[in-house]
Design an enzyme around this catalytic site. Structure first.
Site, PDB file in Angstrom:
ATOM      1  N   HIS A  29       0.853  -1.205   0.000  1.00  0.00           N
ATOM      2  CA  HIS A  29       0.000   0.000   0.000  1.00  0.00           C
ATOM      3  C   HIS A  29       0.885   1.252   0.000  1.00  0.00           C
ATOM      4  CE1 HIS A  29       1.296   0.707   4.042  1.00  0.00           C
ATOM      5  NE2 HIS A  29       1.110  -0.588   4.272  1.00  0.00           N
ATOM      6  N   ASP A 294       4.077  -4.864   3.756  1.00  0.00           N
ATOM      7  CA  ASP A 294       5.503  -5.212   3.721  1.00  0.00           C
ATOM      8  C   ASP A 294       5.733  -6.647   4.204  1.00  0.00           C
ATOM      9  OD1 ASP A 294       4.765  -4.350   6.242  1.00  0.00           O
ATOM     10  OD2 ASP A 294       6.488  -3.038   6.549  1.00  0.00           O
TER      11      ASP A 294
END
Ligand SMILES: *[C@@H]1O[C@H](CO)[C@@H](O)[C@H](O)[C@H]1NC(C)=O
Ligand SMILES: *[C@@H]1O[C@H](CO)[C@@H](O)[C@H](O)[C@H]1NC(C)=O
Ligand SMILES: *[C@@H]1O[C@H](CO)[C@@H](O)[C@H](O)[C@H]1NC(C)=O
Length: 390
Positions: A29, A294
């Site tokens: 994102h 991540d």
């Protein structure tokens, strides 16, 4: 001179003779408000306010992702994967985790990469964990648990080099006077983290690395989002070296929790399976993108055994909005190749919102697929890697 002109010509011929067939993207994102809501406990200083709720994508995050989408739109056409019109419905598949920040990122990308085409994005429309994007512990055997804890603890025990980073953090937040210290939870950044192993949750840690990670994440997101420098770490972060040191903390947090080749396979299995099925199905969509976190990028890279890489201009290993771009190419003799690139923005591009037309890129390599000088490796080797995960 003649030699280099010849080489140049050869490369041009090579590029022209390769046909771009398919792309699979794993994206993080874009810029979001910090995740942690209880950071006030770490300092007596007042943290700055955000104009969106914790964890949400910011306005700037949306704008930056739209620029990334524009770049991809151009790239996909230049490389001949798509033409000027809109793609057919079955040629594009964009799927995000069901969090606000990933849904908004996917939408921003989709509406700019496929402008005026109304390409819909997909996500599980409820507030349950979407298991594809949840890097959670599932294996209930005792030996697996022991193995995992041993690996995590060994990494934690090796983090002596973070002492400089912790000293900077200590200087900035004054943890000794914080509520966290008054409550006898954490008074320094010297104690070692402990591993928290709970089935159904992400592998976790408790201690200075965990708290430090939340603090540095706040600084970094305020820097990216464009807060005035006096509001980024209360104006106390002016040296490039200090940023370098502090970002070791966020990197190690990911490294400790998500970077163990065979253990990471366990927690990222649903995503790896999705990738394998999507990439190998016939016909496959020309363009597939997953938008996650991540932790997803790191656990997938660990499971596929990516080689060490570095991203010029970025101190983050998996920067916000960054994308791992798996490409399938075919040469004139019908040989198939994989090329993997990391496409991302530098810290300065994100901070200043400039030069967003030209994201940076780095060519990546996985252990069992050796690349040639142009960054291509045999597709069949990649298929073997994907298939060996089960
Ligand atoms: C876009 O697609 C959605 C769902 O596929 C549909 O409901 C909507 O009417 C479409 N909008 C336009 C402007 O075509
Ligand atoms: C759980 O871990 C154990 C030990 O590593 C392994 O033998 C077993 O196959 C794993 N179970 C599953 C369902 O992956
Ligand atoms: C992940 O682990 C490998 C092997 O231990 C190491 O070389 C690599 O630097 C780690 N990656 C990150 C991002 O820390």
């Amino acid at each position: 001179m003649a030699g280099s002109a010849f080489l140049f010509l050869n490369l041009a011929v090579l590029a022209a003779s390769m046909e771009f067939q398919q792309v699979f993207i794993l994206s993080r994102h874009n810029i979001r408000a910090p995740l942690a809501e209880d950071l006030q406990r770490t300092t007596t200083l007042q943290w700055p306010e955000w104009n969106v709720p914790a964890t949400y994508l910011t306005e700037k995050g949306i704008a930056v992702e739209e620029k990334m989408g524009e770049y991809f739109s151009q790239w996909l056409k230049n490389e001949g994967l798509f033409t000027d019109g809109c793609p057919n419905a079955d040629e594009v598949y964009i799927y995000s985790n069901n969090k606000q920040r990933t849904i908004k990122t996917a939408n921003a990308f989709s509406r700019s990469a496929f402008k005026n085409c109304n390409v819909s994005t997909h996500y599980q429309n409820n507030d349950h964990l979407d298991l594809i994007f949840a890097p959670i512990l599932k294996n209930t055997t005792e030996s697996f648990k022991e193995d995992w804890i041993t690996h995590m603890q060994a990494k934690i025990n090796n983090l002596y080099y973070l002492k400089d980073a912790y000293a900077i953090l200590h200087r900035i937040v004054d943890i000794e006077n914080s509520d966290l210290c008054k409550q006898k939870i954490l008074c320094d950044f010297i104690t070692k983290d402990v591993v928290v192993y709970t089935i159904g949750e992400e592998p976790n840690i408790k201690g200075p690395l965990a708290v430090g990670n939340s603090i540095v994440d706040f600084f970094l997101m305020s820097y990216y989002d464009g807060m005035p420098m006096e509001n980024v770490a209360w104006g106390k972060l002016t040296q490039e070296e200090d940023w370098e040191k502090l970002l070791q903390i966020t990197r190690e947090n990911q490294n400790v929790r998500f970077n163990h080749s065979y253990l990471s396979k366990d927690i990222s299995r649903p995503m790896l399976k999705f990738m394998r099925d999507e990439i190998l199905k016939t016909p496959a969509p020309k363009f597939t993108m997953l938008v996650g976190h991540d932790s997803n990028l790191n656990s997938v890279m660990a499971a596929l055994e990516f080689d060490e890489y570095s991203l010029t201009g970025q101190l983050e290993k998996t920067p916000v909005g960054g994308k791992i771009v798996f490409q399938k190419w075919r040469d004139i003799d019908s040989n198939l190749y994989l090329k993997i690139e990391y496409v991302y923005y530098s810290m300065e591009q994100l901070r200043h919102g400039t030069k967003l037309d030209s994201p940076l890129s780095a060519t990546l390599q996985i252990k069992n697929c050796n690349v040639n000088q142009d960054g291509f490796c045999p597709w069949s080797d990649f298929v073997k890697v994907l298939s060996s995960l089960y």
